[in-house]
Design a protein around this motif. Structure first.
Motif, PDB file in Angstrom:
ATOM      1  N   ARG A 234       1.699   5.733  -4.601  1.00  0.00           N
ATOM      2  CA  ARG A 234       2.892   5.678  -5.461  1.00  0.00           C
ATOM      3  C   ARG A 234       2.947   4.358  -6.238  1.00  0.00           C
ATOM      4  O   ARG A 234       3.349   4.324  -7.402  1.00  0.00           O
ATOM      5  CB  ARG A 234       4.165   5.825  -4.617  1.00  0.00           C
ATOM      6  N   ASN A 235       2.565   3.267  -5.571  1.00  0.00           N
ATOM      7  CA  ASN A 235       2.618   1.935  -6.193  1.00  0.00           C
ATOM      8  C   ASN A 235       1.404   1.626  -7.068  1.00  0.00           C
ATOM      9  O   ASN A 235       1.303   0.544  -7.639  1.00  0.00           O
ATOM     10  CB  ASN A 235       2.717   0.843  -5.112  1.00  0.00           C
ATOM     11  N   LYS A 236       0.455   2.571  -7.111  1.00  0.00           N
ATOM     12  CA  LYS A 236      -0.807   2.394  -7.854  1.00  0.00           C
ATOM     13  C   LYS A 236      -1.669   1.267  -7.297  1.00  0.00           C
ATOM     14  O   LYS A 236      -2.485   0.673  -8.005  1.00  0.00           O
ATOM     15  CB  LYS A 236      -0.542   2.189  -9.355  1.00  0.00           C
ATOM     16  N   ASP A 237      -1.487   0.963  -6.004  1.00  0.00           N
ATOM     17  CA  ASP A 237      -2.379  -0.006  -5.351  1.00  0.00           C
ATOM     18  C   ASP A 237      -3.752   0.613  -5.142  1.00  0.00           C
ATOM     19  O   ASP A 237      -4.762  -0.096  -5.120  1.00  0.00           O
ATOM     20  CB  ASP A 237      -1.808  -0.430  -3.992  1.00  0.00           C
ATOM     21  N   ILE A 238      -3.783   1.928  -4.937  1.00  0.00           N
ATOM     22  CA  ILE A 238      -5.047   2.654  -4.802  1.00  0.00           C
ATOM     23  C   ILE A 238      -5.008   3.869  -5.738  1.00  0.00           C
ATOM     24  O   ILE A 238      -3.938   4.366  -6.090  1.00  0.00           O
ATOM     25  CB  ILE A 238      -5.330   3.101  -3.350  1.00  0.00           C
ATOM     26  N   ASP A 239      -6.203   4.322  -6.109  1.00  0.00           N
ATOM     27  CA  ASP A 239      -6.340   5.501  -6.969  1.00  0.00           C
ATOM     28  C   ASP A 239      -6.602   6.757  -6.143  1.00  0.00           C
ATOM     29  O   ASP A 239      -6.225   7.859  -6.524  1.00  0.00           O
ATOM     30  CB  ASP A 239      -7.509   5.299  -7.941  1.00  0.00           C
ATOM     31  N   ILE A 240      -7.284   6.561  -5.016  1.00  0.00           N
ATOM     32  CA  ILE A 240      -7.745   7.658  -4.163  1.00  0.00           C
ATOM     33  C   ILE A 240      -7.370   7.329  -2.717  1.00  0.00           C
ATOM     34  O   ILE A 240      -7.424   6.165  -2.309  1.00  0.00           O
ATOM     35  CB  ILE A 240      -9.283   7.822  -4.261  1.00  0.00           C
ATOM     36  N   ALA A 241      -7.024   8.355  -1.938  1.00  0.00           N
ATOM     37  CA  ALA A 241      -6.762   8.152  -0.519  1.00  0.00           C
ATOM     38  C   ALA A 241      -7.451   9.243   0.294  1.00  0.00           C
ATOM     39  O   ALA A 241      -7.450  10.412  -0.091  1.00  0.00           O
ATOM     40  CB  ALA A 241      -5.260   8.174  -0.236  1.00  0.00           C
ATOM     41  N   VAL A 242      -8.045   8.834   1.401  1.00  0.00           N
ATOM     42  CA  VAL A 242      -8.565   9.782   2.398  1.00  0.00           C
ATOM     43  C   VAL A 242      -7.479   9.850   3.464  1.00  0.00           C
ATOM     44  O   VAL A 242      -7.293   8.905   4.230  1.00  0.00           O
ATOM     45  CB  VAL A 242      -9.912   9.303   2.979  1.00  0.00           C
ATOM     46  N   ILE A 243      -6.761  10.964   3.505  1.00  0.00           N
ATOM     47  CA  ILE A 243      -5.428  10.960   4.092  1.00  0.00           C
ATOM     48  C   ILE A 243      -5.159  12.240   4.881  1.00  0.00           C
ATOM     49  O   ILE A 243      -5.782  13.281   4.610  1.00  0.00           O
ATOM     50  CB  ILE A 243      -4.416  10.768   2.925  1.00  0.00           C
ATOM     51  N   LEU A 244      -4.255  12.160   5.841  1.00  0.00           N
ATOM     52  CA  LEU A 244      -3.933  13.339   6.645  1.00  0.00           C
ATOM     53  C   LEU A 244      -3.305  14.431   5.780  1.00  0.00           C
ATOM     54  O   LEU A 244      -2.411  14.170   4.977  1.00  0.00           O
ATOM     55  CB  LEU A 244      -2.981  12.978   7.785  1.00  0.00           C
ATOM     56  N   THR A 245      -3.742  15.656   6.006  1.00  0.00           N
ATOM     57  CA  THR A 245      -3.318  16.806   5.202  1.00  0.00           C
ATOM     58  C   THR A 245      -1.807  16.969   5.178  1.00  0.00           C
ATOM     59  O   THR A 245      -1.190  17.072   4.105  1.00  0.00           O
ATOM     60  CB  THR A 245      -3.974  18.086   5.767  1.00  0.00           C
ATOM     61  N   GLU A 246      -1.198  16.983   6.361  1.00  0.00           N
ATOM     62  CA  GLU A 246       0.242  17.244   6.429  1.00  0.00           C
ATOM     63  C   GLU A 246       1.060  16.132   5.792  1.00  0.00           C
ATOM     64  O   GLU A 246       2.091  16.368   5.157  1.00  0.00           O
ATOM     65  CB  GLU A 246       0.686  17.473   7.888  1.00  0.00           C
ATOM     66  N   GLY A 247       0.572  14.886   5.912  1.00  0.00           N
ATOM     67  CA  GLY A 247       1.306  13.747   5.374  1.00  0.00           C
ATOM     68  C   GLY A 247       1.340  13.730   3.857  1.00  0.00           C
ATOM     69  O   GLY A 247       2.380  13.488   3.250  1.00  0.00           O
ATOM     70  N   ILE A 248       0.193  14.000   3.235  1.00  0.00           N
ATOM     71  CA  ILE A 248       0.166  13.964   1.771  1.00  0.00           C
ATOM     72  C   ILE A 248       0.881  15.176   1.185  1.00  0.00           C
ATOM     73  O   ILE A 248       1.529  15.072   0.134  1.00  0.00           O
ATOM     74  CB  ILE A 248      -1.278  13.828   1.223  1.00  0.00           C
ATOM     75  N   ILE A 249       0.809  16.327   1.844  1.00  0.00           N
ATOM     76  CA  ILE A 249       1.566  17.490   1.358  1.00  0.00           C
ATOM     77  C   ILE A 249       3.056  17.173   1.358  1.00  0.00           C
ATOM     78  O   ILE A 249       3.759  17.427   0.375  1.00  0.00           O
ATOM     79  CB  ILE A 249       1.253  18.740   2.215  1.00  0.00           C
ATOM     80  N   LYS A 250       3.527  16.595   2.447  1.00  0.00           N
ATOM     81  CA  LYS A 250       4.949  16.218   2.518  1.00  0.00           C
ATOM     82  C   LYS A 250       5.308  15.252   1.394  1.00  0.00           C
ATOM     83  O   LYS A 250       6.344  15.392   0.743  1.00  0.00           O
ATOM     84  CB  LYS A 250       5.260  15.572   3.873  1.00  0.00           C
ATOM     85  N   ASP A 251       4.441  14.263   1.138  1.00  0.00           N
ATOM     86  CA  ASP A 251       4.795  13.227   0.170  1.00  0.00           C
ATOM     87  C   ASP A 251       4.678  13.712  -1.275  1.00  0.00           C
ATOM     88  O   ASP A 251       5.440  13.273  -2.136  1.00  0.00           O
ATOM     89  CB  ASP A 251       3.943  11.970   0.391  1.00  0.00           C
TER      90      ASP A 251
END
Length: 284
Positions: free
Chosen positions: A50-67
């Protein structure tokens, strides 16, 4: 050279990224890929996207769907690890709690609200038919280090985290694992900010091609079990067990899986609505 920032947890799942970076694979293609460790996990990475600190994230499925549903302007472009995550349920070694039922109504340590450890505490409670309003309470501990302090001092009573990552703490007599709670879907996806996809599609395709070439042959890398064991301070037999049950993916997450995740999150009141597949994903 194009600079690209990527984030992930500093765990064995992401060793393929380290190996390709160490090998200079991205620089050969004119991409300066910079890896950032997020010990705070999914919640910290959602904030970084959200803050544009990163462009890409390798992230938990449920967490990114929620966000994403909560307004994060990112899309899932690929599944990274196809296998469900096996969450260990941990208590302090000297804790009076011996069984899962003992934990009902006690305090769960979570890295932050909206994190994987937070969402999985709900799924664990639902699996055990607890009352989600009365039987769940939370203490924010930020990361694994915070969990050690929180459980040892009694600020929190139990903690869900990937069982192989926490195994050294169990072996050292800091935690006791009293159960497991597998996530009911593929555990890690690759999510990318929408504005980055729009302006850097070719670079993104190149990055994915490089990492996918490595993950598709990851288990065949000579002595990969010993490399993981040394780098992440894990017992060789634990690493070998983990490798035997873990499968990477090179494909976009499918519609049915996205729907299954949303249905479960919606039933637990973690998301306010179920959205369509294209709201959450982008096919390159």
């Amino acid at each position: 050279m194009k600079k690209v920032n990527i984030g992930g947890v500093p765990e064995h799942f992401n060793l393929a990224w380290y190996l390709t970076l160490k090998n200079g694979d991205y620089k050969k293609e004119g991409i300066n890929l910079r890896w950032h460790d997020y010990a705070g996990g999914t919640g910290a990475m959602c904030k970084a996207l959200r803050n544009k600190d990163i462009d890409i994230a390798v992230i938990l499925t449920e967490g990114i769907i929620k966000d994403i549903i909560a307004g994060n302007p990112s899309k899932i472009v690929q599944t990274f690890v196809q296998t469900p995550l096996n969450w260990g349920i941990h208590v302090a070694h000297n804790s009076p709690y011996k069984t899962i039922e003992d934990l009902k109504g006690t305090k769960a340590a979570i890295s932050r609200y909206g994190s994987g450890s937070h969402l999985m505490a709900y799924i664990h409670a639902e699996n055990n038919k607890w009352n989600l309003e009365k039987d769940l309470d939370f203490e924010i501990i930020k990361n694994l280090e915070g969990a050690v302090e929180g459980l040892t001092t009694g600020k929190a009573d139990y903690f869900l985290w990937e069982k192989f990552t926490t195994k050294p703490l169990v072996d050292d007599g800091i935690f006791r694992r009293i159960g497991n709670c597998p996530s009911p879907w593929p555990c890690f996806v690759i999510a990318v900010r929408e504005d980055f996809i729009d302006s850097n599609k070719e670079d993104l395709e190149t990055i994915l091609e490089i990492i996918n070439n490595t993950t598709s042959e990851f288990k065949e890398i000579p002595s990969i079990d010993k490399t993981i064991s040394n780098r992440y301070e894990q017992q060789l037999e634990d690493v070998q067990e983990w490798l035997s049950i873990t499968e990477w993916s090179q494909n976009l997450i499918d519609k049915q899986t996205i729907m299954n995740v949303q249905k479960q999150l919606y039933a637990l009141n973690i998301i306010p609505e179920i959205v369509n597949y294209n709201t959450l994903t982008y096919e390159l």
